[in-house]
Design a protein around this motif. Sequence first.
Motif, PDB file in Angstrom:
ATOM      1  N   TYR A 129      41.651  38.639  13.492  1.00  0.00           N
ATOM      2  CA  TYR A 129      41.931  37.525  14.396  1.00  0.00           C
ATOM      3  C   TYR A 129      43.031  37.811  15.408  1.00  0.00           C
ATOM      4  O   TYR A 129      43.038  37.237  16.496  1.00  0.00           O
ATOM      5  N   ALA A 130      43.994  38.669  15.040  1.00  0.00           N
ATOM      6  CA  ALA A 130      45.144  38.887  15.920  1.00  0.00           C
ATOM      7  C   ALA A 130      45.838  40.196  15.588  1.00  0.00           C
ATOM      8  O   ALA A 130      45.598  40.793  14.534  1.00  0.00           O
ATOM      9  N   THR A 131      46.712  40.605  16.495  1.00  0.00           N
ATOM     10  CA  THR A 131      47.500  41.813  16.265  1.00  0.00           C
ATOM     11  C   THR A 131      48.918  41.500  15.814  1.00  0.00           C
ATOM     12  O   THR A 131      49.546  42.324  15.164  1.00  0.00           O
ATOM     13  N   GLN A 132      49.447  40.336  16.196  1.00  0.00           N
ATOM     14  CA  GLN A 132      50.790  39.926  15.778  1.00  0.00           C
ATOM     15  C   GLN A 132      50.972  38.432  16.003  1.00  0.00           C
ATOM     16  O   GLN A 132      50.069  37.756  16.468  1.00  0.00           O
ATOM     17  N   SER A 133      52.127  37.927  15.626  1.00  0.00           N
ATOM     18  CA  SER A 133      52.580  36.552  15.828  1.00  0.00           C
ATOM     19  C   SER A 133      52.045  35.580  14.774  1.00  0.00           C
ATOM     20  O   SER A 133      50.839  35.375  14.658  1.00  0.00           O
ATOM     21  N   ILE A 134      52.987  35.029  14.019  1.00  0.00           N
ATOM     22  CA  ILE A 134      52.721  33.985  13.041  1.00  0.00           C
ATOM     23  C   ILE A 134      53.789  32.920  13.185  1.00  0.00           C
ATOM     24  O   ILE A 134      54.848  33.209  13.751  1.00  0.00           O
ATOM     25  N   PRO A 135      53.580  31.721  12.710  1.00  0.00           N
ATOM     26  CA  PRO A 135      52.354  31.239  12.096  1.00  0.00           C
ATOM     27  C   PRO A 135      51.228  31.157  13.112  1.00  0.00           C
ATOM     28  O   PRO A 135      51.452  31.101  14.329  1.00  0.00           O
ATOM     29  N   ARG A 136      50.046  31.131  12.576  1.00  0.00           N
ATOM     30  CA  ARG A 136      48.844  31.091  13.400  1.00  0.00           C
ATOM     31  C   ARG A 136      47.812  30.275  12.639  1.00  0.00           C
ATOM     32  O   ARG A 136      47.624  30.471  11.445  1.00  0.00           O
ATOM     33  N   ASN A 137      47.168  29.334  13.330  1.00  0.00           N
ATOM     34  CA  ASN A 137      46.103  28.522  12.737  1.00  0.00           C
ATOM     35  C   ASN A 137      44.804  28.773  13.468  1.00  0.00           C
ATOM     36  O   ASN A 137      44.784  28.881  14.703  1.00  0.00           O
ATOM     37  N   VAL A 138      43.726  28.857  12.699  1.00  0.00           N
ATOM     38  CA  VAL A 138      42.380  29.008  13.247  1.00  0.00           C
ATOM     39  C   VAL A 138      41.515  27.964  12.555  1.00  0.00           C
ATOM     40  O   VAL A 138      41.467  27.915  11.322  1.00  0.00           O
ATOM     41  N   LEU A 139      40.843  27.138  13.347  1.00  0.00           N
ATOM     42  CA  LEU A 139      39.953  26.120  12.793  1.00  0.00           C
ATOM     43  C   LEU A 139      38.518  26.504  13.123  1.00  0.00           C
ATOM     44  O   LEU A 139      38.195  26.796  14.281  1.00  0.00           O
ATOM     45  N   ILE A 140      37.688  26.514  12.093  1.00  0.00           N
ATOM     46  CA  ILE A 140      36.298  26.948  12.200  1.00  0.00           C
ATOM     47  C   ILE A 140      35.400  25.760  11.883  1.00  0.00           C
ATOM     48  O   ILE A 140      35.632  25.050  10.904  1.00  0.00           O
ATOM     49  N   ASP A 141      34.378  25.552  12.711  1.00  0.00           N
ATOM     50  CA  ASP A 141      33.483  24.406  12.476  1.00  0.00           C
ATOM     51  C   ASP A 141      32.403  24.742  11.452  1.00  0.00           C
ATOM     52  O   ASP A 141      32.351  25.865  10.924  1.00  0.00           O
ATOM     53  N   GLU A 142      31.538  23.779  11.200  1.00  0.00           N
ATOM     54  CA  GLU A 142      30.503  23.917  10.174  1.00  0.00           C
ATOM     55  C   GLU A 142      29.527  25.054  10.444  1.00  0.00           C
ATOM     56  O   GLU A 142      28.888  25.561   9.533  1.00  0.00           O
ATOM     57  N   THR A 143      29.403  25.446  11.700  1.00  0.00           N
ATOM     58  CA  THR A 143      28.462  26.511  12.059  1.00  0.00           C
ATOM     59  C   THR A 143      29.114  27.888  12.091  1.00  0.00           C
ATOM     60  O   THR A 143      28.457  28.876  12.398  1.00  0.00           O
TER      61      THR A 143
END
Length: 172
Positions: A129-143
């Motif tokens: 998802y990424a190379t650096q930097s936190i915190p990080r949020n990713v929201l994924i839908d039903e599909t």
Amino acid sequence: MKKHILIIALALLSTGVKAQVPDATTLTKLGDMAPEFSFNINKDKTADLKDYHGKIILLNFWATWCPPCRAELPRVQKEIWEKYKDNPKFAMFAFAREEGWEKVLPFKEQNKYTFALLPDLNRSIFKLYATQSIPRNVLIDETGHIIYQSIGYSPQEFEKLLALLDAKLKGK
């Protein structure tokens, strides 16, 4: 009156879009299919992200040493996990970047978190998802598509995540 409402709506929309613009450290973008991966759901059991298709999935990337992560995680517990943990259409996984069970489990116990805090010892998940930097949020839908991403922690950005979760999970 309609003109004022339109101007306000456009201003809010542009603010939301600006927050969602990926930087050079972000490897995924809104609308992408979320990269698939396997992970340890506990010390003895492995799961796959695809096992959770059909649900709204929140991925949180954090570390025990990260001050913004430590500021965000209590809100994740109280305002996300405690609200949606019993919703059958919701799943959440918080991956500790570069940390193993020996750090994750004591941190979880010390802070009385009840959601899934999981190790990502070699960044094997984070690097999808990424190379650096936190915190990080990713929201994924039903599909399986990414519908939200954020880097860092700010109360304003967290409110946007809460509003989107509420909209997606309301009545489900």
